[in-house]
Design a protein around this motif. Structure first.
Motif, PDB file in Angstrom:
ATOM      1  N   PRO A   1       0.805  -1.231   0.000  1.00 55.37           N
ATOM      2  CA  PRO A   1       0.000   0.000   0.000  1.00 55.37           C
ATOM      3  C   PRO A   1       0.835   1.277   0.000  1.00 55.37           C
ATOM      4  N   ILE A   2       1.975   1.289   0.710  1.00 56.23           N
ATOM      5  CA  ILE A   2       2.777   2.508   0.790  1.00 56.23           C
ATOM      6  C   ILE A   2       3.387   2.838  -0.565  1.00 56.23           C
ATOM      7  N   THR A   3       3.959   1.831  -1.236  1.00 53.23           N
ATOM      8  CA  THR A   3       4.565   2.060  -2.553  1.00 53.23           C
ATOM      9  C   THR A   3       3.517   2.520  -3.569  1.00 53.23           C
ATOM     10  N   LEU A   4       2.392   1.827  -3.608  1.00 55.18           N
ATOM     11  CA  LEU A   4       1.326   2.198  -4.547  1.00 55.18           C
ATOM     12  C   LEU A   4       0.758   3.571  -4.211  1.00 55.18           C
ATOM     13  N   GLY A   5       0.651   3.879  -2.918  1.00 56.93           N
ATOM     14  CA  GLY A   5       0.151   5.189  -2.520  1.00 56.93           C
ATOM     15  C   GLY A   5       1.079   6.304  -2.965  1.00 56.93           C
ATOM     16  N   PHE A   6       2.394   6.083  -2.832  1.00 61.49           N
ATOM     17  CA  PHE A   6       3.377   7.075  -3.275  1.00 61.49           C
ATOM     18  C   PHE A   6       3.318   7.272  -4.787  1.00 61.49           C
ATOM     19  N   LEU A   7       3.222   6.162  -5.534  1.00 64.76           N
ATOM     20  CA  LEU A   7       3.121   6.264  -6.988  1.00 64.76           C
ATOM     21  C   LEU A   7       1.842   6.975  -7.402  1.00 64.76           C
ATOM     22  N   GLY A   8       0.745   6.694  -6.685  1.00 65.64           N
ATOM     23  CA  GLY A   8      -0.517   7.354  -6.997  1.00 65.64           C
ATOM     24  C   GLY A   8      -0.451   8.855  -6.757  1.00 65.64           C
ATOM     25  N   LEU A   9       0.172   9.266  -5.646  1.00 63.31           N
ATOM     26  CA  LEU A   9       0.319  10.692  -5.366  1.00 63.31           C
ATOM     27  C   LEU A   9       1.207  11.374  -6.407  1.00 63.31           C
ATOM     28  N   SER A  10       2.252  10.674  -6.841  1.00 59.53           N
ATOM     29  CA  SER A  10       3.124  11.231  -7.885  1.00 59.53           C
ATOM     30  C   SER A  10       2.349  11.433  -9.184  1.00 59.53           C
ATOM     31  N   ALA A  11       1.536  10.438  -9.556  1.00 55.26           N
ATOM     32  CA  ALA A  11       0.719  10.561 -10.762  1.00 55.26           C
ATOM     33  C   ALA A  11      -0.291  11.692 -10.626  1.00 55.26           C
ATOM     34  N   LEU A  12      -0.875  11.829  -9.443  1.00 55.98           N
ATOM     35  CA  LEU A  12      -1.841  12.912  -9.213  1.00 55.98           C
ATOM     36  C   LEU A  12      -1.162  14.264  -9.334  1.00 55.98           C
ATOM     37  N   PHE A  13       0.030  14.387  -8.764  1.00 51.96           N
ATOM     38  CA  PHE A  13       0.779  15.639  -8.850  1.00 51.96           C
ATOM     39  C   PHE A  13       1.081  16.003 -10.304  1.00 51.96           C
ATOM     40  N   GLY A  14       1.518  15.022 -11.077  1.00 51.39           N
ATOM     41  CA  GLY A  14       1.797  15.287 -12.486  1.00 51.39           C
ATOM     42  C   GLY A  14       0.554  15.684 -13.257  1.00 51.39           C
ATOM     43  N   THR A  15      -0.563  15.045 -12.941  1.00 52.41           N
ATOM     44  CA  THR A  15      -1.818  15.350 -13.639  1.00 52.41           C
ATOM     45  C   THR A  15      -2.282  16.772 -13.352  1.00 52.41           C
ATOM     46  N   VAL A  16      -2.293  17.161 -12.084  1.00 48.42           N
ATOM     47  CA  VAL A  16      -2.790  18.501 -11.743  1.00 48.42           C
ATOM     48  C   VAL A  16      -1.840  19.581 -12.244  1.00 48.42           C
ATOM     49  N   THR A  17      -0.532  19.267 -12.309  1.00 48.41           N
ATOM     50  CA  THR A  17       0.421  20.233 -12.867  1.00 48.41           C
ATOM     51  C   THR A  17       0.135  20.467 -14.345  1.00 48.41           C
ATOM     52  N   PHE A  18      -0.176  19.392 -15.073  1.00 45.03           N
ATOM     53  CA  PHE A  18      -0.523  19.526 -16.485  1.00 45.03           C
ATOM     54  C   PHE A  18      -1.832  20.287 -16.669  1.00 45.03           C
ATOM     55  N   LEU A  19      -2.838  19.952 -15.858  1.00 49.99           N
ATOM     56  CA  LEU A  19      -4.148  20.599 -15.991  1.00 49.99           C
ATOM     57  C   LEU A  19      -4.100  22.073 -15.657  1.00 49.99           C
ATOM     58  N   ASN A  20      -3.132  22.488 -14.842  1.00 50.89           N
ATOM     59  CA  ASN A  20      -3.050  23.888 -14.425  1.00 50.89           C
ATOM     60  C   ASN A  20      -2.798  24.824 -15.603  1.00 50.89           C
ATOM     61  N   GLY A  21      -2.224  24.293 -16.676  1.00 57.52           N
ATOM     62  CA  GLY A  21      -1.955  25.117 -17.853  1.00 57.52           C
ATOM     63  C   GLY A  21      -2.997  24.959 -18.939  1.00 57.52           C
ATOM     64  N   THR A  22      -4.125  24.342 -18.639  1.00 57.41           N
ATOM     65  CA  THR A  22      -5.182  24.130 -19.623  1.00 57.41           C
ATOM     66  C   THR A  22      -6.469  24.822 -19.182  1.00 57.41           C
ATOM     67  N   ASP A  23      -7.519  24.630 -19.979  1.00 61.47           N
ATOM     68  CA  ASP A  23      -8.818  25.199 -19.634  1.00 61.47           C
ATOM     69  C   ASP A  23      -9.459  24.477 -18.448  1.00 61.47           C
ATOM     70  N   PHE A  24      -8.850  23.370 -18.028  1.00 61.85           N
ATOM     71  CA  PHE A  24      -9.371  22.612 -16.890  1.00 61.85           C
ATOM     72  C   PHE A  24      -8.561  22.902 -15.620  1.00 61.85           C
ATOM     73  N   TYR A  25      -8.003  24.117 -15.551  1.00 57.46           N
ATOM     74  CA  TYR A  25      -7.180  24.481 -14.391  1.00 57.46           C
ATOM     75  C   TYR A  25      -7.959  24.424 -13.085  1.00 57.46           C
ATOM     76  N   PHE A  26      -9.296  24.621 -13.148  1.00 54.03           N
ATOM     77  CA  PHE A  26     -10.106  24.629 -11.930  1.00 54.03           C
ATOM     78  C   PHE A  26     -10.066  23.271 -11.232  1.00 54.03           C
ATOM     79  N   ILE A  27      -9.892  22.183 -12.004  1.00 55.65           N
ATOM     80  CA  ILE A  27      -9.765  20.853 -11.396  1.00 55.65           C
ATOM     81  C   ILE A  27      -8.472  20.788 -10.582  1.00 55.65           C
ATOM     82  N   SER A  28      -7.410  21.364 -11.152  1.00 55.07           N
ATOM     83  CA  SER A  28      -6.132  21.406 -10.451  1.00 55.07           C
ATOM     84  C   SER A  28      -6.255  22.189  -9.153  1.00 55.07           C
TER      85      SER A  28
END
Length: 383
Positions: free
Chosen positions: A31-58
């Motif tokens: 769970p710890i390894t998968l949780g860390f990978l999931g948070l990393s993926a979430l961070f990358g996703t919201v960073t990408f969305l911040n520069g798009t029209d979907f910035y409000f999700i970020s």
């Protein structure tokens, strides 16, 4: 999710998904390894969305719960790296200008009521410097290690720990332990762990539990009556949440009613409009979505039935909160079938200072607690 629909709180909304993800992770092998990978993926996703029209999700996912607390920590570092440390003096001397208000004045000079509260690291730094961060980290580590050792097999501990971690991002350690009740929670974990180890060999009937629930209700009710009508008037903010312009008094406003201008003095006006049949709106008739409508509907029913009287509202809240103490004990009994744990849980809720403190306030917490306890009881009973 029902609680989110009632309160409109984004934190509650995010906690729904947090609990779902946490439950799934705990069923997996790593769970710890998968949780860390999931948070990393979430961070990358919201960073990408911040520069798009979907910035409000970020902003919804990342900005308020993660970026803002981190930013405020750096702000505190920049401000207090060239100032004297507080050494917790603001907790004991009311003449000292609070650090959160000082930072709020610097960040938002146009708003004199702004307070910029900071989390665990920032609070440690402005009080004791870098040494404070190390000291508070050691204290926190000792607290968690001790709690883990006494509740290693207690299923309650992990959710308790995760919620504590979420709070540390935006609330300081002393406030969490004392004002938020976590110190009391750690004591509860210790007592529950001791009760589990004793294995309660004596069997108890529902008659015994009924007598205990009646005793819990009586104790809870009288503690709250004494607090609200005899002690709270002498404690600042203990009777807050009321709009005093709408509730004039011949006598001077008690110290307990002196509150900051932004202390949720909105439920009372909204409830008056509902009671008059003018809908959920401000006093000028304009629609509002500043808070959820649930608590104002509750107040409007009382106003319509008994007239507008704040003491009547507080008596209703005392009654509901005393029932909540009994329901918590009953839910514990349904889940654990352990008489001692159940009674102990109900008693601790009944005597917890931060919980009975809120019964004098015109805010939604007491009604929410009662509502959530009802949902727990009904869902467990059906199951």
């Amino acid at each position: 999710m029902v609680t989110f629909l009632y309160t409109g709180s984004r934190i509650i909304f995010m906690l729904v998904f947090f609990m779902i993800v946490f439950t799934i992770l705990m069923q997996l092998k790593r769970p710890i390894t998968l949780g860390f990978l999931g948070l990393s993926a979430l961070f990358g996703t919201v960073t990408f969305l911040n520069g798009t029209d979907f910035y409000f999700i970020s902003h919804f996912i990342f900005f308020r719960p993660i970026e803002t607390p981190a930013w405020l920590t750096f702000v505190y570092y920049e401000i207090f790296s060239s100032r004297e440390n507080y050494y917790l003096i603001e907790n004991f001397d009311s003449s000292v200008y609070p650090a959160p208000q000082l930072v709020g004045d610097i960040l938002f000079p146009y708003d004199p009521n702004s307070w910029a509260n900071v989390g665990f690291i920032g609070h440690a730094y402005y009080n004791f410097g870098i040494q404070g961060i190390i000291l508070f980290s050691i204290i926190l580590g000792l607290i968690l290690a001790f709690s883990k050792s006494i509740a290693d097999k207690n299923i309650i501990f992990m959710p308790f720990l995760m919620i504590l971690a979420v709070n540390l991002a935006s609330v300081n350690l002393l406030t969490i332990l004392i004002n938020r009740g976590y110190l009391f929670g750690f004591i509860l974990l210790f007592l529950l762990s001791s009760a589990i180890k004793r294995n309660n060999e004596k069997s108890h009937s529902y008659k015994d539990l009924t007598l205990a629930l009646i005793a819990i209700f009586v104790v809870s009710f009288f503690i709250r009556i004494i607090w609200v009508f005899h002690l709270a008037p002498d404690f600042p903010n203990a009777l807050g949440g009321a709009n005093w312009l709408l509730n004039p008094s011949i006598e001077p406003i008690p110290q307990g009613g002196i509150v900051s201008p932004d202390f949720n003095q909105v439920y009372d006006p909204n409830a008056r409009m509902l009671a008059e049949g003018k809908g959920f709106s401000n006093l000028d008739g304009s629609p509002t979505a500043y808070v959820g409508p649930g608590y104002s509907f509750f107040l409007s029913i009382i106003y319509k039935t008994f007239g507008i009287n704040l003491d009547t509202v507080r008596i209703f809240q005392i009654f509901l909160d005393s029932i909540s103490a009994c329901m918590i004990a009953l839910v514990c009994f349904l889940l654990r079938s352990n008489y001692q744990e159940s009674v102990l849980t109900g008693v601790l809720y009944a005597i917890h200072p931060f919980i009975f403190y809120q019964t004098g306030l015109l805010i939604s917490e007491k009604f929410i607690y009662f509502f959530i306890n009802c949902l727990f009881f009904v869902s467990i009973s059906w199951h």
